[in-house]
Design a protein around this motif. Structure first.
Motif, PDB file in Angstrom:
ATOM      1  N   PRO A 130       0.693  -1.138   0.104  1.00 43.50           N
ATOM      2  CA  PRO A 130      -0.050   0.056   0.085  1.00 43.50           C
ATOM      3  C   PRO A 130       0.900   1.238   0.007  1.00 43.50           C
ATOM      4  CG  PRO A 130      -0.872  -1.646   1.651  1.00 43.50           C
ATOM      5  CD  PRO A 130       0.452  -2.188   0.990  1.00 43.50           C
ATOM      6  N   GLY A 131       0.638   2.240  -0.689  1.00 44.93           N
ATOM      7  CA  GLY A 131       1.308   3.570  -0.810  1.00 44.93           C
ATOM      8  C   GLY A 131       2.316   3.482  -1.806  1.00 44.93           C
ATOM      9  N   ALA A 132       2.445   2.321  -2.598  1.00 45.48           N
ATOM     10  CA  ALA A 132       3.653   2.426  -3.441  1.00 45.48           C
ATOM     11  C   ALA A 132       3.600   3.295  -4.524  1.00 45.48           C
ATOM     12  CB  ALA A 132       3.645   1.199  -4.091  1.00 45.48           C
ATOM     13  N   ASP A 133       4.333   4.019  -5.264  1.00 49.07           N
ATOM     14  CA  ASP A 133       4.221   5.104  -6.205  1.00 49.07           C
ATOM     15  C   ASP A 133       3.452   4.329  -7.336  1.00 49.07           C
ATOM     16  OD1 ASP A 133       4.818   7.292  -7.794  1.00 49.07           O
ATOM     17  OD2 ASP A 133       6.911   6.708  -8.158  1.00 49.07           O
ATOM     18  N   PRO A 134       2.675   5.160  -7.795  1.00 52.89           N
ATOM     19  CA  PRO A 134       2.086   4.248  -9.287  1.00 52.89           C
ATOM     20  C   PRO A 134       2.714   4.316 -10.345  1.00 52.89           C
ATOM     21  CG  PRO A 134       0.429   5.804  -8.097  1.00 52.89           C
ATOM     22  CD  PRO A 134       1.693   5.920  -7.321  1.00 52.89           C
ATOM     23  N   MET A 160       5.959   4.107 -10.415  1.00 53.37           N
ATOM     24  CA  MET A 160       7.246   3.009 -10.332  1.00 53.37           C
ATOM     25  C   MET A 160       6.727   1.723 -10.596  1.00 53.37           C
ATOM     26  SD  MET A 160      10.285   2.363  -9.849  1.00 53.37           S
ATOM     27  CE  MET A 160      10.838   3.506  -9.112  1.00 53.37           C
ATOM     28  N   VAL A 161       5.293   1.420 -10.064  1.00 54.00           N
ATOM     29  CA  VAL A 161       4.857   0.092 -10.376  1.00 54.00           C
ATOM     30  C   VAL A 161       4.317  -0.159 -11.739  1.00 54.00           C
ATOM     31  CG1 VAL A 161       2.478  -1.201  -9.803  1.00 54.00           C
ATOM     32  CG2 VAL A 161       3.622   0.127  -7.850  1.00 54.00           C
ATOM     33  N   THR A 162       3.931   0.971 -12.466  1.00 52.88           N
ATOM     34  CA  THR A 162       3.578   1.038 -13.747  1.00 52.88           C
ATOM     35  C   THR A 162       4.993   0.767 -14.558  1.00 52.88           C
ATOM     36  OG1 THR A 162       1.748   2.259 -13.680  1.00 52.88           O
ATOM     37  CG2 THR A 162       2.589   2.207 -15.657  1.00 52.88           C
ATOM     38  N   ALA A 163       5.914   1.027 -14.242  1.00 53.39           N
ATOM     39  CA  ALA A 163       7.245   1.080 -14.966  1.00 53.39           C
ATOM     40  C   ALA A 163       7.581  -0.094 -14.761  1.00 53.39           C
ATOM     41  CB  ALA A 163       8.259   2.113 -14.490  1.00 53.39           C
ATOM     42  N   ILE A 164       7.666  -1.081 -13.615  1.00 57.25           N
ATOM     43  CA  ILE A 164       8.147  -2.254 -13.270  1.00 57.25           C
ATOM     44  C   ILE A 164       7.277  -3.345 -14.056  1.00 57.25           C
ATOM     45  CG2 ILE A 164       8.254  -4.039 -11.597  1.00 57.25           C
ATOM     46  CD1 ILE A 164       8.802  -1.540  -9.687  1.00 57.25           C
ATOM     47  N   LEU A 165       6.044  -3.104 -14.246  1.00 64.14           N
ATOM     48  CA  LEU A 165       4.889  -3.950 -14.802  1.00 64.14           C
ATOM     49  C   LEU A 165       5.433  -3.757 -16.315  1.00 64.14           C
ATOM     50  CD1 LEU A 165       1.625  -3.702 -12.512  1.00 64.14           C
ATOM     51  CD2 LEU A 165       3.375  -5.567 -12.663  1.00 64.14           C
ATOM     52  N   MET A 166       5.262  -2.661 -16.901  1.00 64.20           N
ATOM     53  CA  MET A 166       5.684  -2.669 -18.309  1.00 64.20           C
ATOM     54  C   MET A 166       6.733  -3.048 -18.775  1.00 64.20           C
ATOM     55  SD  MET A 166       3.101  -1.069 -19.489  1.00 64.20           S
ATOM     56  CE  MET A 166       3.507  -0.542 -21.110  1.00 64.20           C
ATOM     57  N   ALA A 167       7.986  -3.307 -17.766  1.00 66.11           N
ATOM     58  CA  ALA A 167       9.448  -3.881 -18.007  1.00 66.11           C
ATOM     59  C   ALA A 167       9.107  -5.303 -18.150  1.00 66.11           C
ATOM     60  CB  ALA A 167      10.503  -3.307 -17.016  1.00 66.11           C
ATOM     61  N   LEU A 168       8.203  -5.751 -17.152  1.00 70.14           N
ATOM     62  CA  LEU A 168       8.014  -7.356 -17.131  1.00 70.14           C
ATOM     63  C   LEU A 168       7.193  -7.786 -18.489  1.00 70.14           C
ATOM     64  CD1 LEU A 168       7.155  -7.904 -13.594  1.00 70.14           C
ATOM     65  CD2 LEU A 168       9.109  -8.644 -14.702  1.00 70.14           C
ATOM     66  N   ARG A 169       6.417  -6.857 -18.865  1.00 72.22           N
ATOM     67  CA  ARG A 169       5.372  -7.177 -20.069  1.00 72.22           C
ATOM     68  C   ARG A 169       6.201  -7.141 -21.167  1.00 72.22           C
ATOM     69  NH1 ARG A 169       0.582  -3.296 -22.071  1.00 72.22           N
ATOM     70  NH2 ARG A 169       0.055  -4.911 -23.914  1.00 72.22           N
ATOM     71  N   ALA A 170       7.317  -6.375 -21.361  1.00 71.15           N
ATOM     72  CA  ALA A 170       8.099  -6.408 -22.416  1.00 71.15           C
ATOM     73  C   ALA A 170       9.119  -7.367 -22.565  1.00 71.15           C
ATOM     74  CB  ALA A 170       8.621  -4.733 -22.602  1.00 71.15           C
ATOM     75  N   ALA A 171       9.442  -7.656 -21.338  1.00 73.70           N
ATOM     76  CA  ALA A 171      10.492  -8.935 -21.559  1.00 73.70           C
ATOM     77  C   ALA A 171      10.179 -10.332 -22.113  1.00 73.70           C
ATOM     78  CB  ALA A 171      10.993  -9.172 -19.729  1.00 73.70           C
ATOM     79  N   ARG A 172      10.971 -10.616 -22.799  1.00 77.73           N
ATOM     80  CA  ARG A 172      10.454 -12.113 -23.448  1.00 77.73           C
ATOM     81  C   ARG A 172      11.346 -13.138 -22.957  1.00 77.73           C
ATOM     82  NH1 ARG A 172       6.646 -11.213 -27.165  1.00 77.73           N
ATOM     83  NH2 ARG A 172       6.411  -8.810 -27.782  1.00 77.73           N
TER      84      ARG A 172
END
Length: 125
Positions: free
Chosen positions: A107-111, A113-125
């Motif tokens: 809770p309280g995580a920077d949105p 930063m979370v978006t950047a991490i998830l986008m990086a995971l999504r782009a990773a192959r």
């Protein structure tokens, strides 16, 4: 029939059915489609199809269309199991699993930063 077949020797039709009108074609609004698709995930495609007098392939088509639209918009379907829901309630964490990786969001995580991490995971192959 083949060339040279004698039409008089062919058996006559005993029964002829004539279909008039539009048959069983129905129009479904997007809200009802979404409700039926969600129901198919909660129960099963067969149960949802039987309950709404649809074919299973129609529901699978709606599922595929909904998934493509969600992916195009950047959304993903979310599943919460009982153990996961209990953990979220106790710790307030959200755990995201994507392509074999797991990220816990407090809770309280920077949105951003979370978006950047998830986008990086999504782009990773």
């Amino acid at each position: 029939m083949m060339l040279g077949d004698d039409v008089l020797m062919m058996p006559s039709a005993r029964r002829i059915e004539v279909f008039t009108g539009s048959g069983r074609r129905r129009k479904w609004n997007s809200e009802l489609k979404a409700q039926i698709v969600a129901e198919s995930y909660a129960t099963s495609v067969g149960d949802a199809a039987a309950r709404h007098s649809l074919s299973k392939t129609q529901i699978f088509t709606w599922r595929r269309d909904a998934q493509r639209a969600a992916e195009a918009a950047g959304f993903a379907r979310v599943e919460v199991d009982d153990a996961g829901a209990a953990a979220v309630m106790q710790r307030g964490l959200i755990e995201v699993r994507l392509r074999g990786a797991s990220v816990s969001i407090e809770p309280g995580a920077d949105p951003a930063m979370v978006t950047a991490i998830l986008m990086a995971l999504r782009a990773a192959r």
